[in-house]
Enzyme design. Structure first.
Site, PDB file in Angstrom:
ATOM      1  N   GLU A  33      10.103   7.335  -7.228  1.00 50.80           N
ATOM      2  CA  GLU A  33      11.443   6.777  -7.045  1.00 50.80           C
ATOM      3  C   GLU A  33      11.853   6.134  -8.365  1.00 50.80           C
ATOM      4  O   GLU A  33      11.107   5.311  -8.907  1.00 50.80           O
ATOM      5  CB  GLU A  33      11.427   5.729  -5.924  1.00 50.80           C
ATOM      6  CG  GLU A  33      12.799   5.228  -5.562  1.00 50.80           C
ATOM      7  CD  GLU A  33      12.786   4.243  -4.391  1.00 50.80           C
ATOM      8  OE1 GLU A  33      13.856   3.684  -4.085  1.00 50.80           O
ATOM      9  OE2 GLU A  33      11.706   4.036  -3.801  1.00 50.80           O
ATOM     10  N   ARG A 257      -4.837   4.561  -2.226  1.00 54.14           N
ATOM     11  CA  ARG A 257      -4.363   4.086  -3.525  1.00 54.14           C
ATOM     12  C   ARG A 257      -5.479   3.282  -4.191  1.00 54.14           C
ATOM     13  O   ARG A 257      -6.328   2.686  -3.530  1.00 54.14           O
ATOM     14  CB  ARG A 257      -3.092   3.256  -3.399  1.00 54.14           C
ATOM     15  CG  ARG A 257      -3.264   1.942  -2.689  1.00 54.14           C
ATOM     16  CD  ARG A 257      -2.054   1.030  -2.842  1.00 54.14           C
ATOM     17  NE  ARG A 257      -0.872   1.555  -2.189  1.00 54.14           N
ATOM     18  CZ  ARG A 257       0.236   1.844  -2.855  1.00 54.14           C
ATOM     19  NH1 ARG A 257       0.308   1.697  -4.158  1.00 54.14           N
ATOM     20  NH2 ARG A 257       1.296   2.286  -2.220  1.00 54.14           N
ATOM     21  N   LYS A 267       5.641  -2.532  -7.426  1.00 55.22           N
ATOM     22  CA  LYS A 267       6.820  -2.489  -8.310  1.00 55.22           C
ATOM     23  C   LYS A 267       7.694  -3.723  -8.119  1.00 55.22           C
ATOM     24  O   LYS A 267       8.293  -4.222  -9.075  1.00 55.22           O
ATOM     25  CB  LYS A 267       7.623  -1.204  -8.058  1.00 55.22           C
ATOM     26  CG  LYS A 267       7.169  -0.047  -8.917  1.00 55.22           C
ATOM     27  CD  LYS A 267       8.231   1.032  -9.030  1.00 55.22           C
ATOM     28  CE  LYS A 267       8.023   2.104  -7.998  1.00 55.22           C
ATOM     29  NZ  LYS A 267       8.915   3.265  -8.199  1.00 55.22           N
TER      30      LYS A 267
END
Length: 553
Positions: A33, A257, A267
C-alpha cells in the site's frame, strides 16, 4: 559437497502443484500500500515472492494497493520501486488496484444482481453494534432486504457522487451469525470524496481491501497469493468472493511476519516517529525502513542473506537485530575498502622526523590483492586514537605507553619517549622517535619486533569529517510490548555526532562505496555530504558490541 537446503512449506506446495500439473508456471505478486516507506518486514515478503519465481517457472507482479486516496502518495510509490530494485529484484508488470476500479465496480454490480450484496444506510457505529461479538451472533441491518433494483439504483448514485462520505456503504450479504466475524456482511465499498493520486476525481467510491485484494489477484491470474498470518481469517471471504463471482481461483497462503528486535515495524508507529521528529525522516539510518538501511550502509546482499537465513514459518517471532548485523559484517568483510580514520584524536609528534617532510607510503585497499593499493602521506605530526595510548599501561598492553613501541600501520615502528599534558593534567601530545629501517614492506634491517599495530592519519594532510555513530533506536528488545507509549523507550544515545580526521583519499568517497575504518568499524558516505564537508555514517561495528553491553547490564 554442500548440504541441500530443505524446502519451506510454500515451496513444498508449489512443487506439488507443478508436479500434479495444476500449473505449468506460477505467478506471485508483491502488493504494497503506497502509504509509507517499506521496512524490513516487507523485505522478507519481497525476497519470498520474487525469490519463488526466480526458483520456479513464472513471474512476479508489483501491484500497488492504492484503494485509500486519503493516505497515499506518489512519493511512496517511487520509494517502493527504488527499494525493490535496490534489493536486486525485477517485476514483470507494474500494476495498481486502481487499474481495476471499473472491473471491480462491475464485480460489485454482479454481486448485487445475484442478491449477494446490498447498500446499507447504517452509520459505522450502528454497523459495529449490529455485528455482535465472537460469542454472540450479529443482527441483520434494517436495509439488508432491499430489492435488487433498489440496490442497483443506490449503488449507481453512490458512484455518481449523490451521497456524502459515510452515509452509505455496500456490503456483502453472507451471514450475520457466522462464526468468522469477517463474514458477517463485510463492507465492500465506502464513499470517499477525495482526489486519488492516479485516478484524480473520477471516483468517489473506493473498494475495501478485502474486496480489491482477491479480485485483483484473480484478474492477474495469481497462482499463489502470499500474505502474513493476520490474513488467515480473511481467506474465507477471499474464497467466497472468488467463488460467487466465478472468476480465476487464486489461492491465498499465509506465513508469519518477522519482527526485528530493538525497533518497531508498524507503519503507523514509524510515521509517528517521523512526524514527531524523533528521527530525521523515513530514511533516517536508525529506521528499519529499507531506505534507512541503505542510507546507513547496509548492502542488498546482506539483507537478502538475512531473509534467507530467517526463512519463513507459520509462527511469528522476533529476530535478533544482531543476526542482520552478522550478515552485513560477513558481506562487508570481503567487499569494503580499507581506509584510516581517527575518531578520537590525540596528537603524536615524531621528534626525529624531518620538519616539513612528506613521505608517500603504500597501503593496501582491501583484504586481498584484487583491491590494489593507494598512496598515504606520512609526516612528522600524526593523529592517533586516544585509546591507543595509556600512560600507566595495563597488563598485556601492546599499544603505546611511555617507553613502549608499536608499528604504525603501513609505516614505521615508533617508541614513545615523552608525554605532554595541559594544566589539568590531560595528555595533549605524545612525542615519539621512529626507526627509518623499519618501514613496512622493507627489509626491516633493524630486526625490531613489536606486538601492536595502530592506525594513524598525517595531521597536515588529514581531512576533518562529521561522523554519525548509530546505535539501536530503542533501549528494549520489543518496545511495542512494553507498558505505556512505545516512544518512551527510545534510546537517547542512538545517535552521537563526532568530528574525526580521515585520510585524504576519502575526499573522493562515493555514496556507493562501503569503507572499513581500520579497527573502528564499517562506514559509508552520507547523502548530506558536500564538496566542503564530508559526512560518514557508522554502518556497524567490527564486533557485536551491543550484545556485550546488554549482557553486562
Amino acid at each position: 559437497m554442500s548440504e541441500e537446503k530443505s524446502l519451506n512449506f510454500i515451496e513444498d506446495i508449489i512443487e506439488e502443484d507443478l508436479k500434479a500439473g495444476k500449473y505449468t508456471s506460477i505467478v506471485t505478486r508483491f502488493p504494497p500500500e503506497p502509504n509509507g516507506y517499506l521496512h524490513m518486514g516487507h523485505a522478507t515478503s519481497i525476497h519470498l515472492n520474487f525469490g519463488l519465481t526466480q526458483k520456479y517457472p513464472g513471474y512476479t507482479n508489483l501491484r500497488f494497493d492504492d484503494t485509500n486516496p486519503v493516505t497515499e502518495d506518489t512519493e511512496y510509490v517511487q520509494s517502493i520501486k527504488e527499494d525493490i530494485e535496490w534489493l536486486g529484484f525485477k517485476w514483470k508488470h507494474e500494476l495498481y488496484a486502481s487499474d481495476y476500479f471499473d472491473e471491480l465496480y462491475n464485480f460489485a454490480v454482479t454481486l448485487i444482481k445475484k442478491g449477494l450484496a446490498y447498500v446499507d444506510d447504517s452509520t459505522s457505529d450502528e454497523i459495529a453494534i449490529l455485528k455482535g461479538t465472537p460469542t454472540e451472533p450479529g443482527k441483520d441491518s434494517p436495509y439488508r432486504n432491499r430489492s435488487i433494483e433498489e440496490n442497483l439504483d443506490l449503488f449507481a448514485k453512490m458512484k455518481d457522487g449523490q451521497f456524502e462520505d459515510g452515509s452509505r456503504t455496500l456490503r456483502a450479504k453472507i451471514d450475520m451469525a457466522h462464526t468468522n466475524m469477517l463474514m458477517r456482511d463485510p463492507l465492500l465499498y465506502r464513499i470517499k470524496h477525495a482526489t486519488h493520486h492516479r485516478t484524480g476525481d473520477k471516483w468517489c467510491i473506493y473498494p475495501m481491501y478485502d474486496f480489491a485484494h482477491g479480485q485483483s489477484d484473480s484478474i492477474e491470474n495469481i497462482t499463489h497469493s502470499i500474505c502474513t498470518l493476520e490474513f488467515i481469517p480473511h481467506r474465507e471471504l477471499y474464497d467466497w468472493l472468488i467463488e460467487k463471482l466465478e472468476i480465476f481461483p487464486s489461492h491465498q497462503y499465509e506465513f508469519a511476519r518477522r519482527n526485528l528486535s530493538y525497533t518497531v515495524m508498524s507503519k503507523r508507529k514509524l510515521l509517528q516517529l517521523v512526524n514527531e521528529k524523533h528521527v530525521a525522516g523515513w530514511d533516517d539510518p536508525r529506521m528499519p525502513t529499507i531506505s534507512g538501511m541503505r542510507r546507513r550502509g547496509f548492502t542488498p546482499q546482506s539483507i537478502r542473506t538475512f531473509c534467507e537465513k530467517v526463512g519463513i514459518a507459520k509462527r511469528e517471532n522476533i529476530v535478533d537485530f544482531s543476526l542482520l548485523e552478522f550478515c552485513l559484517r560477513d558481506d562487508l568483510n570481503t567487499t569494503a575498502l580499507r581506509v584510516m580514520a581517527v575518531l578520537d584524536p590525540l596528537k603524536l609528534i615524531i621528534t626525529n622526523y624531518e620538519d616539513g617532510k612528506t613521505e608517500e607510503l603504500i597501503s593496501e585497499n582491501g583484504p586481498d590483492e584484487a583491491f590494489g593499493t593507494r598512496i598515504l602521506p606520512f609526516s612528522k605530526e600524526l593523529w592517533i586514537e586516544q585509546e591507543d595510548f595509556m600512560e600507566v599501561p595495563a597488563k598485556k598492553w601492546f599499544r603505546l605507553a611511555p617507553g613502549a613501541s608499536v608499528r604504525l600501520k603501513s609505516a614505521y615502528i615508533i617508541t614513545c619517549n615523552d608525554v605532554i599534558k595541559d594544566a589539568d593534567g590531560k595528555v595533549t601530545e605524545i612525542h615519539c622517535t621512529y626507526y627509518p629501517d623499519t618501514k613496512s614492506g622493507g627489509e626491516n634491517s633493524s630486526g625490531m619486533q613489536v606486538k601492536g599495530t595502530i592506525h594513524w592519519v598525517s595531521a597536515p594532510h588529514a581531512i576533518s569529517a562529521e561522523v554519525r555513530m548509530y546505535e539501536r533506536l530503542f533501549k528494549v528488545e520489543n518496545p511495542s510490548s512494553e507498558e505505556g507509549d512505545f516512544k518512551d523507550y527510545i534510546n537517547p544515545d542512538s545517535l552521537q555526532v563526532i568530528t574525526a580526521f580521515v585520510e585524504p583519499s576519502l575526499k573522493d568517497a562515493t555514496l556507493s562505496n562501503r569503507y572499513q575504518f581500520l579497527r573502528k568499524g564499517y562506514f559509508c558516505l552520507d547523502k548530506d555530504a558536500t564538496d566542503d564537508k564530508l559526512v560518514f555514517n557508522r554502518t556497524v561495528t567490527l564486533k557485536d558490541a551491543w550484545a556485550k553491553e546488554v549482557k553486562k547490564n
